[in-house]
Design a protein around this motif. Sequence first.
Motif, PDB file in Angstrom:
ATOM      1  N   VAL A 146       0.872  -1.171   0.000  1.00  0.00           N
ATOM      2  CA  VAL A 146       0.000   0.000   0.000  1.00  0.00           C
ATOM      3  C   VAL A 146       0.909   1.221   0.000  1.00  0.00           C
ATOM      4  CG1 VAL A 146      -1.952   1.164   1.081  1.00  0.00           C
ATOM      5  CG2 VAL A 146      -1.637  -1.302   1.421  1.00  0.00           C
ATOM      6  N   THR A 147       0.794   2.061  -1.018  1.00  0.00           N
ATOM      7  CA  THR A 147       1.754   3.153  -1.152  1.00  0.00           C
ATOM      8  C   THR A 147       1.199   4.283  -2.017  1.00  0.00           C
ATOM      9  OG1 THR A 147       4.056   3.669  -1.768  1.00  0.00           O
ATOM     10  CG2 THR A 147       2.865   2.169  -3.210  1.00  0.00           C
ATOM     11  N   ASN A 148       1.836   5.452  -1.897  1.00  0.00           N
ATOM     12  CA  ASN A 148       1.594   6.548  -2.842  1.00  0.00           C
ATOM     13  C   ASN A 148       2.863   6.851  -3.627  1.00  0.00           C
ATOM     14  OD1 ASN A 148       3.165   7.862  -0.890  1.00  0.00           O
ATOM     15  ND2 ASN A 148       2.082   9.820  -1.152  1.00  0.00           N
ATOM     16  N   ASP A 149       3.844   5.947  -3.542  1.00  0.00           N
ATOM     17  CA  ASP A 149       5.139   6.098  -4.206  1.00  0.00           C
ATOM     18  C   ASP A 149       5.126   5.273  -5.499  1.00  0.00           C
ATOM     19  OD1 ASP A 149       7.836   5.793  -5.043  1.00  0.00           O
ATOM     20  OD2 ASP A 149       8.559   6.083  -2.999  1.00  0.00           O
ATOM     21  N   ALA A 150       5.148   5.947  -6.635  1.00  0.00           N
ATOM     22  CA  ALA A 150       5.070   5.257  -7.926  1.00  0.00           C
ATOM     23  C   ALA A 150       6.251   4.322  -8.142  1.00  0.00           C
ATOM     24  CB  ALA A 150       4.995   6.287  -9.060  1.00  0.00           C
ATOM     25  N   HIS A 151       7.435   4.708  -7.660  1.00  0.00           N
ATOM     26  CA  HIS A 151       8.614   3.853  -7.837  1.00  0.00           C
ATOM     27  C   HIS A 151       8.484   2.574  -7.010  1.00  0.00           C
ATOM     28  CE1 HIS A 151      10.616   6.946 -10.145  1.00  0.00           C
ATOM     29  NE2 HIS A 151      10.403   7.824  -9.168  1.00  0.00           N
ATOM     30  N   GLU A 152       7.991   2.695  -5.783  1.00  0.00           N
ATOM     31  CA  GLU A 152       7.758   1.509  -4.952  1.00  0.00           C
ATOM     32  C   GLU A 152       6.733   0.601  -5.620  1.00  0.00           C
ATOM     33  OE1 GLU A 152       8.765   0.222  -2.069  1.00  0.00           O
ATOM     34  OE2 GLU A 152      10.089   1.774  -1.264  1.00  0.00           O
ATOM     35  N   ALA A 153       5.665   1.196  -6.144  1.00  0.00           N
ATOM     36  CA  ALA A 153       4.612   0.408  -6.784  1.00  0.00           C
ATOM     37  C   ALA A 153       5.141  -0.348  -7.995  1.00  0.00           C
ATOM     38  CB  ALA A 153       3.454   1.316  -7.193  1.00  0.00           C
ATOM     39  N   ARG A 154       5.902   0.344  -8.848  1.00  0.00           N
ATOM     40  CA  ARG A 154       6.440  -0.309 -10.041  1.00  0.00           C
ATOM     41  C   ARG A 154       7.392  -1.449  -9.655  1.00  0.00           C
ATOM     42  NH1 ARG A 154       7.355   0.680 -15.551  1.00  0.00           N
ATOM     43  NH2 ARG A 154       6.203   2.651 -15.437  1.00  0.00           N
ATOM     44  N   ALA A 155       8.232  -1.210  -8.664  1.00  0.00           N
ATOM     45  CA  ALA A 155       9.172  -2.243  -8.242  1.00  0.00           C
ATOM     46  C   ALA A 155       8.431  -3.473  -7.712  1.00  0.00           C
ATOM     47  CB  ALA A 155      10.113  -1.688  -7.175  1.00  0.00           C
ATOM     48  N   PHE A 156       7.375  -3.231  -6.960  1.00  0.00           N
ATOM     49  CA  PHE A 156       6.586  -4.346  -6.428  1.00  0.00           C
ATOM     50  C   PHE A 156       5.942  -5.129  -7.566  1.00  0.00           C
ATOM     51  CE2 PHE A 156       2.441  -6.007  -5.027  1.00  0.00           C
ATOM     52  CZ  PHE A 156       2.826  -6.802  -3.958  1.00  0.00           C
ATOM     53  N   ILE A 157       5.296  -4.435  -8.482  1.00  0.00           N
ATOM     54  CA  ILE A 157       4.601  -5.093  -9.592  1.00  0.00           C
ATOM     55  C   ILE A 157       5.575  -5.926 -10.424  1.00  0.00           C
ATOM     56  CG2 ILE A 157       3.360  -4.663 -11.755  1.00  0.00           C
ATOM     57  CD1 ILE A 157       2.257  -2.086 -10.321  1.00  0.00           C
ATOM     58  N   GLU A 158       6.732  -5.357 -10.707  1.00  0.00           N
ATOM     59  CA  GLU A 158       7.703  -6.050 -11.554  1.00  0.00           C
ATOM     60  C   GLU A 158       8.399  -7.200 -10.830  1.00  0.00           C
ATOM     61  OE1 GLU A 158      10.177  -2.872 -12.912  1.00  0.00           O
ATOM     62  OE2 GLU A 158       8.762  -2.251 -14.493  1.00  0.00           O
ATOM     63  N   SER A 159       8.363  -7.186  -9.500  1.00  0.00           N
ATOM     64  CA  SER A 159       9.032  -8.246  -8.736  1.00  0.00           C
ATOM     65  C   SER A 159       8.149  -9.473  -8.521  1.00  0.00           C
ATOM     66  CB  SER A 159       9.459  -7.709  -7.369  1.00  0.00           C
ATOM     67  OG  SER A 159       8.330  -7.515  -6.515  1.00  0.00           O
ATOM     68  N   ARG A 160       6.866  -9.349  -8.742  1.00  0.00           N
ATOM     69  CA  ARG A 160       5.959 -10.448  -8.449  1.00  0.00           C
ATOM     70  C   ARG A 160       5.958 -11.471  -9.584  1.00  0.00           C
ATOM     71  NH1 ARG A 160       6.589 -11.092  -4.259  1.00  0.00           N
ATOM     72  NH2 ARG A 160       4.784 -12.490  -4.127  1.00  0.00           N
ATOM     73  N   PRO A 161       5.822 -12.751  -9.258  1.00  0.00           N
ATOM     74  CA  PRO A 161       5.897 -13.790 -10.288  1.00  0.00           C
ATOM     75  C   PRO A 161       4.654 -13.892 -11.168  1.00  0.00           C
ATOM     76  CG  PRO A 161       5.450 -14.757  -8.131  1.00  0.00           C
ATOM     77  CD  PRO A 161       5.734 -13.303  -7.893  1.00  0.00           C
ATOM     78  N   GLY A 162       3.545 -13.300 -10.737  1.00  0.00           N
ATOM     79  CA  GLY A 162       2.308 -13.373 -11.503  1.00  0.00           C
ATOM     80  C   GLY A 162       1.609 -12.032 -11.542  1.00  0.00           C
ATOM     81  N   PRO A 163       0.346 -12.018 -11.978  1.00  0.00           N
ATOM     82  CA  PRO A 163      -0.401 -10.761 -12.066  1.00  0.00           C
ATOM     83  C   PRO A 163      -0.578 -10.103 -10.699  1.00  0.00           C
ATOM     84  CG  PRO A 163      -1.513 -12.524 -13.275  1.00  0.00           C
ATOM     85  CD  PRO A 163      -0.441 -13.173 -12.464  1.00  0.00           C
ATOM     86  N   VAL A 164      -0.736  -8.787 -10.736  1.00  0.00           N
ATOM     87  CA  VAL A 164      -0.979  -7.989  -9.536  1.00  0.00           C
ATOM     88  C   VAL A 164      -2.273  -7.213  -9.745  1.00  0.00           C
ATOM     89  CG1 VAL A 164      -0.161  -6.020  -8.165  1.00  0.00           C
ATOM     90  CG2 VAL A 164       1.451  -7.796  -8.911  1.00  0.00           C
ATOM     91  N   VAL A 165      -3.104  -7.155  -8.710  1.00  0.00           N
ATOM     92  CA  VAL A 165      -4.326  -6.353  -8.780  1.00  0.00           C
ATOM     93  C   VAL A 165      -4.120  -5.061  -8.003  1.00  0.00           C
ATOM     94  CG1 VAL A 165      -5.832  -8.349  -9.031  1.00  0.00           C
ATOM     95  CG2 VAL A 165      -5.360  -7.439  -6.737  1.00  0.00           C
ATOM     96  N   PHE A 166      -4.961  -4.063  -8.303  1.00  0.00           N
ATOM     97  CA  PHE A 166      -4.928  -2.827  -7.532  1.00  0.00           C
ATOM     98  C   PHE A 166      -6.339  -2.394  -7.187  1.00  0.00           C
ATOM     99  CE2 PHE A 166      -5.303  -1.440 -11.904  1.00  0.00           C
ATOM    100  CZ  PHE A 166      -6.058  -0.263 -11.873  1.00  0.00           C
ATOM    101  N   LYS A 167      -6.468  -1.716  -6.047  1.00  0.00           N
ATOM    102  CA  LYS A 167      -7.771  -1.242  -5.563  1.00  0.00           C
ATOM    103  C   LYS A 167      -7.547  -0.096  -4.604  1.00  0.00           C
ATOM    104  CE  LYS A 167      -7.700  -5.312  -2.548  1.00  0.00           C
ATOM    105  NZ  LYS A 167      -8.414  -6.561  -2.184  1.00  0.00           N
ATOM    106  N   ARG A 168      -8.587   0.677  -4.371  1.00  0.00           N
ATOM    107  CA  ARG A 168      -8.475   1.824  -3.480  1.00  0.00           C
ATOM    108  C   ARG A 168      -8.478   1.352  -2.025  1.00  0.00           C
ATOM    109  NH1 ARG A 168     -14.071   4.991  -2.516  1.00  0.00           N
ATOM    110  NH2 ARG A 168     -15.407   3.216  -2.052  1.00  0.00           N
ATOM    111  N   THR A 169      -8.025   2.238  -1.142  1.00  0.00           N
ATOM    112  CA  THR A 169      -7.994   1.884   0.275  1.00  0.00           C
ATOM    113  C   THR A 169      -9.391   1.831   0.859  1.00  0.00           C
ATOM    114  OG1 THR A 169      -7.649   4.201   0.889  1.00  0.00           O
ATOM    115  CG2 THR A 169      -5.690   2.834   0.614  1.00  0.00           C
ATOM    116  N   GLY A 170     -10.359   2.535   0.252  1.00  0.00           N
ATOM    117  CA  GLY A 170     -11.763   2.332   0.568  1.00  0.00           C
ATOM    118  C   GLY A 170     -12.244   2.839   1.895  1.00  0.00           C
ATOM    119  N   THR A 171     -11.604   3.849   2.480  1.00  0.00           N
ATOM    120  CA  THR A 171     -12.026   4.328   3.793  1.00  0.00           C
ATOM    121  C   THR A 171     -13.099   5.402   3.714  1.00  0.00           C
ATOM    122  OG1 THR A 171     -10.189   5.900   3.782  1.00  0.00           O
ATOM    123  CG2 THR A 171      -9.824   3.799   4.862  1.00  0.00           C
ATOM    124  N   VAL A 172     -13.372   5.921   2.530  1.00  0.00           N
ATOM    125  CA  VAL A 172     -14.418   6.929   2.355  1.00  0.00           C
ATOM    126  C   VAL A 172     -15.448   6.390   1.375  1.00  0.00           C
ATOM    127  CG1 VAL A 172     -14.964   9.261   1.560  1.00  0.00           C
ATOM    128  CG2 VAL A 172     -12.850   8.846   2.827  1.00  0.00           C
TER     129      VAL A 172
END
Length: 319
Positions: A146-172
């Motif tokens: 869970v992040t607002n850092d685009a570089h962290e997000a890209r690194a996470f997505i590219e490091s995973r062996p399969g597909p990655v999903v995304f969704k909002r934090t949903g507090t509002v």
Amino acid sequence: MAPRTTGSVLIVTEADDLHGDALASTLRKHHGLNAIRLDMRDFPRENGTFRLGSDGTYRSLSHVLGLDGATSVWWRRPHPCGVPGSARTEDDSYRQAECDGFLQGLLWSIPALWVNDPGADRTANRKIVQLETAYRAGFAVPETLVTNDAHEARAFIESRPGPVVFKRTGTVRGAFTETRIVTPADLDRLPTIRNSPTIFQDYIQAECDLRIVWVDGIEWAVRIDSQSGVGRVDSRLDTAVAFTPDRLPASVSKSMTTLMGALGLAFGVLDLRVGLDGEFYFLEVNPQGQFAYLEIKTGMPIFESLANLLVLGDGTVTS
């Protein structure tokens, strides 16, 4: 648990909430009670008063009868007060805070059974809190960032062996947003998360999805045949597939009991995904989640269970 003394049930929700209507109807049918309804947006258009003296306390809202007689509260869909705007932003902020603080204090001071406790409800609505607590409770949880850092997000997505999903934090509360698999085009839009922190998770290849309505220890579990329709990624997208009552393995029930106890929730709607590996993965719990369609689809007496909890202190359904 000893039966509670029958009193009034206060439902705090939107005036046109289907779930509030259904619970009110169930209370009349099974307990002969007329629920008290409150849409918080009606204040300060209506008058409110709290008084404390030598003979005790007194609460009133001019459009709500019997407020002080409430012995249980369903904190279903609370809203900020409907304070009219003005030309001065600082005045609006002050008046909104004063009205919200007054009405919340007026309600929260009622010595009643709360489903759910407003403080616990607010904390449990934070997805990061849910995920951490579910992990500690023994649930399998998809690898998550869970992040607002685009570089962290890209690194996470590219490091995973399969597909990655995304969704909002949903507090509002807001417009429905589906859970989606990250595509190459989405990578170019990652800088937009700077002002909207986003959840990224491993996509779990599923056998099915489960939605469970938790009523103070009673599990109303529904198996959703999500993989046979268009809701393979997000089961909420397809209600045309099969919905069938189900039972959870004892180990999953134990983790759920631990989770809900740690979050301080008497009620919640949980989403689990059964992976192709047979594991039960925790996705989320919504203390104010939708469940009427589950009763319609399966015939399970979920509203009766909730009504019994609010009136008797026990959600067991005997009939």
